[in-house]
Motif scaffolding. Structure first.
Motif, PDB file in Angstrom:
ATOM      1  N   GLU A   1     -14.122  -6.652  10.570  1.00 13.95           N
ATOM      2  CA  GLU A   1     -15.493  -6.969  10.160  1.00 13.95           C
ATOM      3  C   GLU A   1     -15.549  -8.260   9.346  1.00 13.95           C
ATOM      4  OE1 GLU A   1     -15.190  -2.618  10.935  1.00 13.95           O
ATOM      5  OE2 GLU A   1     -14.000  -4.070   9.823  1.00 13.95           O
ATOM      6  N   LEU A   2     -14.605  -8.443   8.431  1.00  5.83           N
ATOM      7  CA  LEU A   2     -14.617  -9.634   7.580  1.00  5.83           C
ATOM      8  C   LEU A   2     -14.274 -10.895   8.376  1.00  5.83           C
ATOM      9  CD1 LEU A   2     -12.893  -8.219   4.367  1.00  5.83           C
ATOM     10  CD2 LEU A   2     -15.298  -8.837   4.647  1.00  5.83           C
ATOM     11  N   GLU A   3     -13.356 -10.777   9.320  1.00  2.00           N
ATOM     12  CA  GLU A   3     -13.032 -11.936  10.152  1.00  2.00           C
ATOM     13  C   GLU A   3     -14.230 -12.378  10.986  1.00  2.00           C
ATOM     14  OE1 GLU A   3      -8.510 -12.822  11.223  1.00  2.00           O
ATOM     15  OE2 GLU A   3      -9.399 -11.254  12.459  1.00  2.00           O
TER      16      GLU A   3
ATOM     17  N   ALA B   1      -2.043  -1.900  -2.837  1.00  2.00           N
ATOM     18  CA  ALA B   1      -3.355  -1.261  -2.765  1.00  2.00           C
ATOM     19  C   ALA B   1      -4.474  -2.284  -2.591  1.00  2.00           C
ATOM     20  CB  ALA B   1      -3.591  -0.422  -4.019  1.00  2.00           C
ATOM     21  N   LEU B   2      -4.420  -3.377  -3.330  1.00  2.00           N
ATOM     22  CA  LEU B   2      -5.474  -4.399  -3.216  1.00  2.00           C
ATOM     23  C   LEU B   2      -5.444  -5.088  -1.859  1.00  2.00           C
ATOM     24  CD1 LEU B   2      -5.464  -6.057  -6.765  1.00  2.00           C
ATOM     25  CD2 LEU B   2      -7.127  -4.462  -5.809  1.00  2.00           C
ATOM     26  N   SER B   3      -4.251  -5.412  -1.368  1.00  2.00           N
ATOM     27  CA  SER B   3      -4.159  -6.029  -0.030  1.00  2.00           C
ATOM     28  C   SER B   3      -4.587  -5.031   1.035  1.00  2.00           C
ATOM     29  CB  SER B   3      -2.734  -6.524   0.232  1.00  2.00           C
ATOM     30  OG  SER B   3      -1.787  -5.477   0.101  1.00  2.00           O
ATOM     31  N   GLY B   4      -4.260  -3.754   0.831  1.00  2.00           N
ATOM     32  CA  GLY B   4      -4.675  -2.722   1.775  1.00  2.00           C
ATOM     33  C   GLY B   4      -6.181  -2.550   1.812  1.00  2.00           C
ATOM     34  N   SER B   5      -6.846  -2.704   0.663  1.00  2.00           N
ATOM     35  CA  SER B   5      -8.305  -2.577   0.630  1.00  2.00           C
ATOM     36  C   SER B   5      -8.967  -3.665   1.468  1.00  2.00           C
ATOM     37  CB  SER B   5      -8.806  -2.641  -0.819  1.00  2.00           C
ATOM     38  OG  SER B   5      -8.614  -3.930  -1.376  1.00  2.00           O
ATOM     39  N   LEU B   6      -8.370  -4.850   1.506  1.00  2.00           N
ATOM     40  CA  LEU B   6      -8.897  -5.932   2.354  1.00  2.00           C
ATOM     41  C   LEU B   6      -8.684  -5.631   3.831  1.00  2.00           C
ATOM     42  CD1 LEU B   6      -7.773  -9.150   0.422  1.00  2.00           C
ATOM     43  CD2 LEU B   6     -10.115  -8.356   0.761  1.00  2.00           C
ATOM     44  N   LEU B   7      -7.526  -5.060   4.150  1.00  2.00           N
ATOM     45  CA  LEU B   7      -7.189  -4.788   5.553  1.00  2.00           C
ATOM     46  C   LEU B   7      -8.046  -3.678   6.159  1.00  2.00           C
ATOM     47  CD1 LEU B   7      -3.295  -5.057   5.314  1.00  2.00           C
ATOM     48  CD2 LEU B   7      -4.842  -6.669   6.409  1.00  2.00           C
TER      49      LEU B   7
ATOM     50  N   PRO C   1     -17.618   5.774   7.820  1.00  2.00           N
ATOM     51  CA  PRO C   1     -17.467   6.691   6.678  1.00  2.00           C
ATOM     52  C   PRO C   1     -16.047   6.738   6.120  1.00  2.00           C
ATOM     53  CG  PRO C   1     -18.820   7.702   8.372  1.00  2.00           C
ATOM     54  CD  PRO C   1     -18.271   6.437   8.960  1.00  2.00           C
ATOM     55  N   THR C   2     -15.053   6.855   7.001  1.00  2.00           N
ATOM     56  CA  THR C   2     -13.672   6.928   6.515  1.00  2.00           C
ATOM     57  C   THR C   2     -13.170   5.555   6.050  1.00  2.00           C
ATOM     58  OG1 THR C   2     -12.998   6.829   8.855  1.00  2.00           O
ATOM     59  CG2 THR C   2     -12.948   8.985   7.770  1.00  2.00           C
ATOM     60  N   LYS C   3     -13.723   4.477   6.608  1.00  2.00           N
ATOM     61  CA  LYS C   3     -13.335   3.139   6.143  1.00  2.00           C
ATOM     62  C   LYS C   3     -13.817   2.908   4.713  1.00  2.00           C
ATOM     63  CE  LYS C   3     -12.647   0.288  10.250  1.00  2.00           C
ATOM     64  NZ  LYS C   3     -12.938  -1.030  10.825  1.00  2.00           N
ATOM     65  N   ILE C   4     -15.059   3.281   4.449  1.00  2.00           N
ATOM     66  CA  ILE C   4     -15.599   3.136   3.089  1.00  2.00           C
ATOM     67  C   ILE C   4     -14.809   4.000   2.115  1.00  2.00           C
ATOM     68  CG2 ILE C   4     -17.618   3.579   1.642  1.00  2.00           C
ATOM     69  CD1 ILE C   4     -19.342   2.851   4.093  1.00  2.00           C
ATOM     70  N   LEU C   5     -14.486   5.234   2.534  1.00  2.00           N
ATOM     71  CA  LEU C   5     -13.689   6.125   1.693  1.00  2.00           C
ATOM     72  C   LEU C   5     -12.316   5.525   1.407  1.00  2.00           C
ATOM     73  CD1 LEU C   5     -13.359   8.906   0.319  1.00  2.00           C
ATOM     74  CD2 LEU C   5     -12.506   9.776   2.505  1.00  2.00           C
ATOM     75  N   ALA C   6     -11.672   4.977   2.437  1.00  2.00           N
ATOM     76  CA  ALA C   6     -10.350   4.371   2.261  1.00  2.00           C
ATOM     77  C   ALA C   6     -10.412   3.165   1.340  1.00  2.00           C
ATOM     78  CB  ALA C   6      -9.779   3.963   3.623  1.00  2.00           C
ATOM     79  N   PHE C   7     -11.471   2.372   1.458  1.00  2.00           N
ATOM     80  CA  PHE C   7     -11.631   1.188   0.604  1.00  2.00           C
ATOM     81  C   PHE C   7     -11.774   1.594  -0.862  1.00  2.00           C
ATOM     82  CE2 PHE C   7     -14.512  -1.762  -1.587  1.00  2.00           C
ATOM     83  CZ  PHE C   7     -13.783  -2.940  -1.482  1.00  2.00           C
ATOM     84  N   ILE C   8     -12.650   2.563  -1.133  1.00  2.00           N
ATOM     85  CA  ILE C   8     -12.864   3.019  -2.514  1.00  2.00           C
ATOM     86  C   ILE C   8     -11.573   3.581  -3.105  1.00  2.00           C
ATOM     87  CG2 ILE C   8     -14.077   4.711  -3.949  1.00  2.00           C
ATOM     88  CD1 ILE C   8     -16.458   4.436  -2.011  1.00  2.00           C
ATOM     89  N   CYS C   9     -10.878   4.395  -2.319  1.00  2.00           N
ATOM     90  CA  CYS C   9      -9.629   4.995  -2.801  1.00  2.00           C
ATOM     91  C   CYS C   9      -8.555   3.947  -3.058  1.00  2.00           C
ATOM     92  CB  CYS C   9      -9.134   6.036  -1.796  1.00  2.00           C
ATOM     93  SG  CYS C   9     -10.176   7.511  -1.709  1.00  2.00           S
TER      94      CYS C   9
ATOM     95  N   PHE D   1      -5.702 -13.131   7.105  1.00  2.00           N
ATOM     96  CA  PHE D   1      -5.398 -11.704   7.187  1.00  2.00           C
ATOM     97  C   PHE D   1      -3.972 -11.438   7.664  1.00  2.00           C
ATOM     98  CE2 PHE D   1      -9.975 -10.992   6.806  1.00  2.00           C
ATOM     99  CZ  PHE D   1      -9.972  -9.928   5.927  1.00  2.00           C
ATOM    100  N   VAL D   2      -3.376 -12.391   8.347  1.00  2.00           N
ATOM    101  CA  VAL D   2      -1.962 -12.242   8.707  1.00  2.00           C
ATOM    102  C   VAL D   2      -1.110 -12.344   7.445  1.00  2.00           C
ATOM    103  CG1 VAL D   2      -0.051 -13.212  10.041  1.00  2.00           C
ATOM    104  CG2 VAL D   2      -2.338 -13.126  11.045  1.00  2.00           C
ATOM    105  N   VAL D   3      -1.482 -13.269   6.554  1.00  2.00           N
ATOM    106  CA  VAL D   3      -0.778 -13.408   5.273  1.00  2.00           C
ATOM    107  C   VAL D   3      -0.982 -12.158   4.418  1.00  2.00           C
ATOM    108  CG1 VAL D   3      -0.638 -14.730   3.123  1.00  2.00           C
ATOM    109  CG2 VAL D   3      -0.931 -15.924   5.305  1.00  2.00           C
ATOM    110  N   VAL D   4      -2.225 -11.634   4.402  1.00  2.00           N
ATOM    111  CA  VAL D   4      -2.513 -10.415   3.634  1.00  2.00           C
ATOM    112  C   VAL D   4      -1.691  -9.242   4.164  1.00  2.00           C
ATOM    113  CG1 VAL D   4      -4.296  -8.715   3.062  1.00  2.00           C
ATOM    114  CG2 VAL D   4      -4.830 -11.147   2.963  1.00  2.00           C
ATOM    115  N   LYS D   5      -1.592  -9.132   5.494  1.00  2.00           N
ATOM    116  CA  LYS D   5      -0.802  -8.049   6.089  1.00  2.00           C
ATOM    117  C   LYS D   5       0.684  -8.221   5.769  1.00  2.00           C
ATOM    118  CE  LYS D   5      -2.383  -6.507   9.915  1.00  2.00           C
ATOM    119  NZ  LYS D   5      -2.802  -6.358  11.324  1.00  2.00           N
TER     120      LYS D   5
END
Length: 377
Positions: free
Chosen positions: A35-37, A24-30, A333-341, A123-127
Motif C-alpha cells: 500500500e505504501l509503495e 518491530a519498527l521495521s516490521g510495522s512498515l512491512l 483488519p489483521t493488517k491494522i492489528l499487526a501494525f498496532i501490535c 522497502f528492500v532495505v527495510v526488509k
C-alpha cells in the motif's frame, strides 16, 4: 519461582531489547509495504494509457530491454493485473543473489520510465534490516537469537503479569492520571498483556525463517516428514523460434488461472530448466497465495503446474506463514492489528528499561535502629 522469572525477564529484555525495537519498527512498515509503495511511488506501478492505444507485446518489450542492456541477463518479469499498469523487468547485475536492476516500462509506448538497483529500494532495505540487520548471515543469527529470547520474554511476562483475584481489574486498565512511574508500568504490563497472543504468534512464525529445524517442525506437524525441495522441471530450451512465446506464456497463464492476480515470469537459473510462472491470487483476502505453472523456454509450451490447492498440508501451512507473520491473513483488519501490535512491541523494551532504571536508582530505605530504653527499677 516468580522472583527468578522476574530476574530472567529482566536480563533477557536487556539482552534483546535494542534488536526487538529495530525488528518491530521495521516490521510495522512491512505490514503495509504494498500500500505504501503504491501511495508514494505510483509511477512504478501505473501509467496514463493513451486513448485507443494497445499494449505492446511482452516480446517487443523484452527486446527493447535487451537492446538497452545487452550484457545483463533477465531474471524475471512482473505484470500487474490492471490495464494501466506498468511492466517491470528485473535484470541480473552480478552473480550474487539480490543484485538486480529494476527496469520499469510503459507497455503502451515501450518507454523505460524508471530504473533502480533493486537492493537499494526503500522497502528492500527495510526488509534487509528486519531480517538481517543489513549484516548478512551474521545479522540473521542475531535476529534469530533475539526472536527466540523474545518468545521467552512473552511467556515470562505473562507469568509476571498474572494477578491475584483481587488485583485482576488493576492489571487490565491503564491508570492515565497516575504518576509517570505508575503510568509507565501500566503501559508495559497492560499493553503487553493485550498484545501478547499476536506478538507470540508473530515471533514463532519469525523463527521459521531463522532456523531450518523450526521450518521442518512445521512440515513434520502437517505432513509427518521434512520439507521436500521443490525442483524446477527439466526442459530443453527451443532456440531460433520466431513465435511470441512470452505472450503465449502470459495468455495461457491467465487462461489456466482465471482469477485476477500479479503474474511473475521467472527465467531458469540453470540450463535445460523450465520457465516458472507464478500468479498471486489478488481475489483472495489472504495475501501471497501463489499458483505456479511451468513452460518451455523459447516455445511457451505448457509442461506442468504446482497449484496451491494441490499442495501438501505442510506446504500450504508454510505458504500461510508469511501472511500470518505480516498480518495479511484476513486483509485490512489483521493488517491494522499487526501494525498496532508491532508498534506496542517496539515500546516494551523502552518501558521495561525505564522500570528497571527506576528501581536501580531508587535509594534504599535506611531504617533507624531504636535503642531499648533503660528501665530504672
Amino acid at each position: 519461582m516468580k522472583r527468578f522469572i522476574g530476574w530472567l525477564h529482566l536480563w533477557l529484555g536487556l539482552a534483546s531489547g535494542l534488536i526487538v525495537i529495530v525488528v518491530a519498527l521495521s516490521g510495522s512498515l512491512l505490514v503495509f509495504e504494498d500500500e505504501l509503495e503504491h501511495l508514494f511511488e505510483p509511477s512504478l506501478f501505473s501509467v496514463q494509457a493513451p486513448v485507443g492505444a494497445q499494449r505492446m507485446s511482452l516480446d517487443k518489450l523484452a527486446k527493447i530491454v535487451h537492446d538497452r542492456y545487452p550484457t545483463l541477463k533477465p531474471n524475471n518479469i512482473e505484470i500487474q493485473p490492471a490495464a494501466n499498469s506498468t511492466v517491470t523487468f528485473y535484470l541480473k547485475k552480478g552473480k550474487a543473489k539480490g543484485q538486480l536492476l529494476m527496469v520499469v516500462m510503459n507497455p503502451y509506448t515501450g518507454q523505460i520510465t524508471h530504473t533502480a538497483a533493486q537492493d537499494k529500494r526503500f522497502f528492500v532495505v527495510v526488509k534487509n534490516l528486519h531480517r538481517y540487520l543489513c549484516m548478512g548471515e551474521t545479522g540473521k543469527v542475531i535476529t534469530g537469537i533475539s526472536c527466540s529470547l523474545f518468545t521467552l520474554l512473552i511467556i515470562s511476562g505473562l507469568i509476571l503479569w498474572w494477578p491475584k483475584r483481587n488485583a485482576r481489574k488493576q492489571r487490565l486498565k491503564v491508570k492515565w492520571n497516575a504518576s509517570f512511574k505508575r503510568l509507565n508500568w501500566d503501559m508495559h504490563a497492560v499493553f503487553g498483556f493485550y498484545i501478547h497472543v499476536v506478538i507470540f504468534i508473530t515471533a514463532l512464525t519469525g523463527l521459521v525463517w531463522s532456523y531450518k529445524w523450526v521450518n521442518n517442525l512445521l512440515f513434520y506437524a502437517f505432513d509427518g516428514k521434512p520439507q521436500k525441495k521443490v525442483e524446477v522441471p527439466e526442459s530443453k530450451a527451443v532456440k531460433g523460434n520466431e513465435i511470441a512465446w512470452l505472450d503465449k506464456i502470459y495468455a495461457e497463464t491467465n487462461q489456466r488461472l482465471t482469477y485476477n492476480g500479479i503474474v511473475n515470469i521467472r527465467f531458469p537459473e540453470k540450463k535445460d530448466q523450465a520457465i516458472s510462472v507464478g500468479k498471486e491470487n489478488t481475489d483472495r483476502i489472504t495475501t501471497h497465495i501463489v499458483d505456479i505453472l511451468y513452460f518451455q523456454s523459447g516455445s511457451g509450451v505448457f509442461i506442468s503446474d504446482k497449484l496451491f490447492a494441490n499442495d501438501t498440508k505442510g506446504t500450504q501451512a508454510r505458504r500461510l506463514v508469511y501472511p500470518i507473520h505480516t498480518g495479511g491473513l484476513f486483509g485490512w483488519p489483521t493488517k491494522i492489528l499487526a501494525f498496532i501490535c508491532a508498534i506496542v512491541a517496539a515500546s516494551l523494551p523502552v518501558t521495561g528499561f525505564l522500570i528497571w532504571w527506576g528501581k536501580k536508582r531508587k535509594k534504599p530505605v535506611v531504617r533507624k535502629q531504636v535503642r531499648p530504653q533503660t528501665v530504672i527499677a
